[in-house]
Design an enzyme around this catalytic site. Sequence first.
Site, short mmCIF file in Angstrom:
data_model
loop_
_atom_site.label_atom_id
_atom_site.label_comp_id
_atom_site.label_asym_id
_atom_site.label_seq_id
_atom_site.Cartn_x
_atom_site.Cartn_y
_atom_site.Cartn_z
N ASP A 125 32.78 33.33 31.83
CA ASP A 125 33.79 33.36 30.77
C ASP A 125 35.15 33.67 31.40
OD1 ASP A 125 34.64 33.19 28.13
OD2 ASP A 125 34.46 35.35 27.83
N TYR A 127 39.62 33.99 30.97
CA TYR A 127 40.60 34.79 30.24
C TYR A 127 41.92 34.07 30.46
CZ TYR A 127 42.98 39.39 29.27
OH TYR A 127 43.72 40.45 28.78
N HIS A 132 46.63 35.06 24.16
CA HIS A 132 45.58 36.06 24.01
C HIS A 132 45.75 37.19 25.03
CE1 HIS A 132 41.60 37.87 23.55
NE2 HIS A 132 41.38 37.68 24.84
N ARG A 141 48.24 48.05 27.08
CA ARG A 141 49.08 48.54 28.17
C ARG A 141 50.57 48.48 27.86
NH1 ARG A 141 44.98 45.53 30.68
NH2 ARG A 141 46.22 43.64 30.49
N GLU A 198 35.40 35.56 19.54
CA GLU A 198 36.44 34.98 20.38
C GLU A 198 36.31 33.46 20.26
OE1 GLU A 198 36.50 36.64 24.36
OE2 GLU A 198 37.55 38.42 23.61
N GLU A 200 36.69 30.00 21.53
CA GLU A 200 36.82 29.40 22.85
C GLU A 200 36.25 27.97 22.85
OE1 GLU A 200 35.56 31.73 26.20
OE2 GLU A 200 35.80 33.64 25.15
N ASP A 230 32.43 33.71 21.69
CA ASP A 230 32.03 34.81 22.58
C ASP A 230 32.05 36.11 21.78
OD1 ASP A 230 31.61 36.39 24.84
OD2 ASP A 230 33.76 36.48 25.28
N ARG A 234 34.03 45.35 20.62
CA ARG A 234 35.24 45.90 21.23
C ARG A 234 35.11 47.37 21.60
NH1 ARG A 234 37.40 41.29 22.78
NH2 ARG A 234 37.72 39.87 21.04
N GLN A 237 33.01 47.58 24.68
CA GLN A 237 33.85 47.06 25.77
C GLN A 237 34.87 48.10 26.25
OE1 GLN A 237 35.66 43.33 24.70
NE2 GLN A 237 36.74 43.07 26.65
N TYR A 241 34.32 48.90 30.26
CA TYR A 241 34.83 47.79 31.08
C TYR A 241 35.59 48.21 32.32
CZ TYR A 241 39.87 47.48 30.12
OH TYR A 241 41.22 47.70 30.09
N LYS A 250 29.46 41.97 25.75
CA LYS A 250 29.47 40.51 25.65
C LYS A 250 28.08 39.92 25.80
CE LYS A 250 34.14 40.01 26.17
NZ LYS A 250 35.01 39.07 25.46
N THR A 254 26.34 34.58 22.65
CA THR A 254 27.46 33.65 22.74
C THR A 254 26.98 32.39 22.05
OG1 THR A 254 28.19 34.59 24.84
CG2 THR A 254 28.93 32.36 24.33
N THR A 346 39.65 33.19 25.21
CA THR A 346 40.08 33.10 23.83
C THR A 346 41.36 32.28 23.71
OG1 THR A 346 39.17 35.29 23.52
CG2 THR A 346 40.60 34.47 21.77
N GLU A 360 43.10 40.53 17.74
CA GLU A 360 44.51 40.14 17.69
C GLU A 360 44.99 39.96 16.24
OE1 GLU A 360 43.16 37.00 20.61
OE2 GLU A 360 45.34 36.89 20.86
#
Lengths: 418, 418
Positions: A125, A127, A132, A141, A198, A200, A230, A234, A237, A241, A250, A254, A346, A360
Amino acid sequence: MPLKKSWVVSANDADHPFPLNNLPYGVFSTEGSDPRCGVAIGDMILDVTSAEVEGLITLSDEPLFDLPFWNPLMEEGPAVWAALRNRLTDLLAESSEARGDIEPMLVAQDDAEMHMPFAVSEYTDFYAGRNHAQNVGTMFRGAENALPPNWLHIPIGYNGRASSVVVSGTNIRRPWGQLKAPDQDHPAFLPSRRFDIELEMGAIVGTPSDGPVTVQEADDNIFGYVLLNDWSARDIQAWEYQPLGPFQAKATATSISPWIVTKAALEPFRCDTPAREFELLDHLKDCGPMLYDINLSVTMAPEGKDATTIARTNYNQMYYSAAQQLAHHSTSGCPMNTGDLLGSGTISGPTKPERGSLLELSWGGKEPLTLDSGETRSFIEDGDVLTLTGAAKGKGYTIGFGDCVGSVLPALENPYAR
Amino acid sequence: MPLKKSWVVSANDADHPFPLNNLPYGVFSTEGSDPRCGVAIGDMILDVTSAEVEGLITLSDEPLFDLPFWNPLMEEGPAVWAALRNRLTDLLAESSEARGDIEPMLVAQDDAEMHMPFAVSEYTDFYAGRNHAQNVGTMFRGAENALPPNWLHIPIGYNGRASSVVVSGTNIRRPWGQLKAPDQDHPAFLPSRRFDIELEMGAIVGTPSDGPVTVQEADDNIFGYVLLNDWSARDIQAWEYQPLGPFQAKATATSISPWIVTKAALEPFRCDTPAREFELLDHLKDCGPMLYDINLSVTMAPEGKDATTIARTNYNQMYYSAAQQLAHHSTSGCPMNTGDLLGSGTISGPTKPERGSLLELSWGGKEPLTLDSGETRSFIEDGDVLTLTGAAKGKGYTIGFGDCVGSVLPALENPYAR
């Protein structure tokens, strides 16, 4: 390229997802029959396994369609892929003389159950959608540090879990997992409270490789595309992660759409990746238009209620193409195999209604969505049905993927009771 | 349990890795023959495929050993695993009456080439050795923040790449990759300069599961263990691993030892995990001694020179057992399959000569090692031969794994020329 007409009349509608221009590959069964290979044409499925047995499709000395997945064809390579597509086009075209032989091998899609169209070798997968990554990075962040320093130089990816890939229609059980609420000192083992989608696209490797491949070779090696959801917990995760990436968050499931839309069917919809902020290194440079103009949407339906469209975007929003992802995947010498599945990452557009995840769309739960039913959602509730759709629009015809649907079941009461 | 004596005399030496107590499973070929299943006994290999054909091993109506990997046996489950081990013990014991029938089915290990002993379904690598995590964390984040907050609560893991797993003896080509030197503004595509080993054990899933399993069930589902070298390009890893974990840095190759040592052979060596700093959540709690007392070492030999032992440690240094890792892996509902391979994570003891990677041994290159030849090493140089060994020491006997060897070849001049 205009609509190609078929004697299967339902295929000739400009909005139908499965015209003669498409010919996507799936695996289906009807009541009392074993799963077999089929190609969608209009409202029908042509039983390709039977057509091969009857000698109407002869591409190889060995049967290619006697197993209930498309990997044997994929292993044959691009010349045989093209030969099959030509043969199917001949058999199903309005002018076909084989109609009498073929018609008994058609099954109504309404009478068929769909199965996994191919055996997934390994699942990766990525990113690789900039909006996204920007959205998620901003939430976690801050806007200044949203994109990691490597993001504009390599398609960031991680290995997923092939055993968790399921076909559209499979119910999805809300997972348990270890998670830690911000106000708690220690983690707890609980059902996920922030279960998400997600949106995708998945690219399927047809031709294997055993060493670095160029972007052009990677594009040649791709067999086709599916829609891919996917499913992502959250809260699991967030706790797990760092430092090695998503893992159990994850691994529940899927989902993929049931029909493999071939690269050949998508040719008219090729488009360029966006302008580059930094020039890519040579081995990742675009060598032609390698994204596709495919409209995508997500709907959410609370149990027993009507669906609300919660996102609309387009595959052309990606920063990296599947070919670039596959090329990057091979740089270290990593062997790539027939049936490897590459999730795009995503897909989100630049505006709020174009975002491909609830994370999001609800901005981490701070801005819940309001559905047409009046209910609100930050993340998925039990009983919700999530559906991805995709369609490329040609002049007078549509290339559809078949919906990618999953209903979310409540978590098990005790996951260790079996 | 004392040494069990075999009529294969070489197996009766207290230091021989393959006594009757061991009976590890591999796949071998001899000149002109196809790969087949075999069991190591002393200096010999019993051709199990032939023994089944000749009716000396009959465990199932269908043949279990007509394919060149052990997955069909693994799928049969623990009762059949035990039946095979009993039968092999009977056939090879000093008192066996079948010696005359069996002896013609022995092949000298010196005459055999070893192949992958099983088909790897999916590969997961963990990060479950505390000293290793502490060392790496200290180098990257300082001693105060060395262990991530989740580390003492879950066995951190990530999905690796099954297609990259190779058997001992396979040469390893130094990878190219995207990397960024600290003094550069932009990345470059170059051969890795910080190519490394990771000393690990691999646990092989025998019995599949399709939902959360307890630690005890996970232990029951494990078929056996191998040595595992997780080749790692530290410079590629440093640039790529944020935010989604290692990817191409770990995809060049993962070497495993050629013999699967069964869980049954390791029973006498079970030992406890260390005291817990935080009590584990119920679903991860130890339910008996689930680590093993296995001495491990790493040697490095520059091309054409003698080997130097650069690390000695023990599998009992792990914080989490393979059973706990497998239980955690299943918490989200992730289906686990026969042939799944779980890397333990790098095994390092508390002192410097016990560290299982060059990254730790040379402290990120700041304290190069001096080999017996007088050469120094921070990371692997072209031509170096790296060898992992493992042995559990019983009273009067040894359970060995067979070396896990890899020679590092220079990077390709141009990775895109094929």
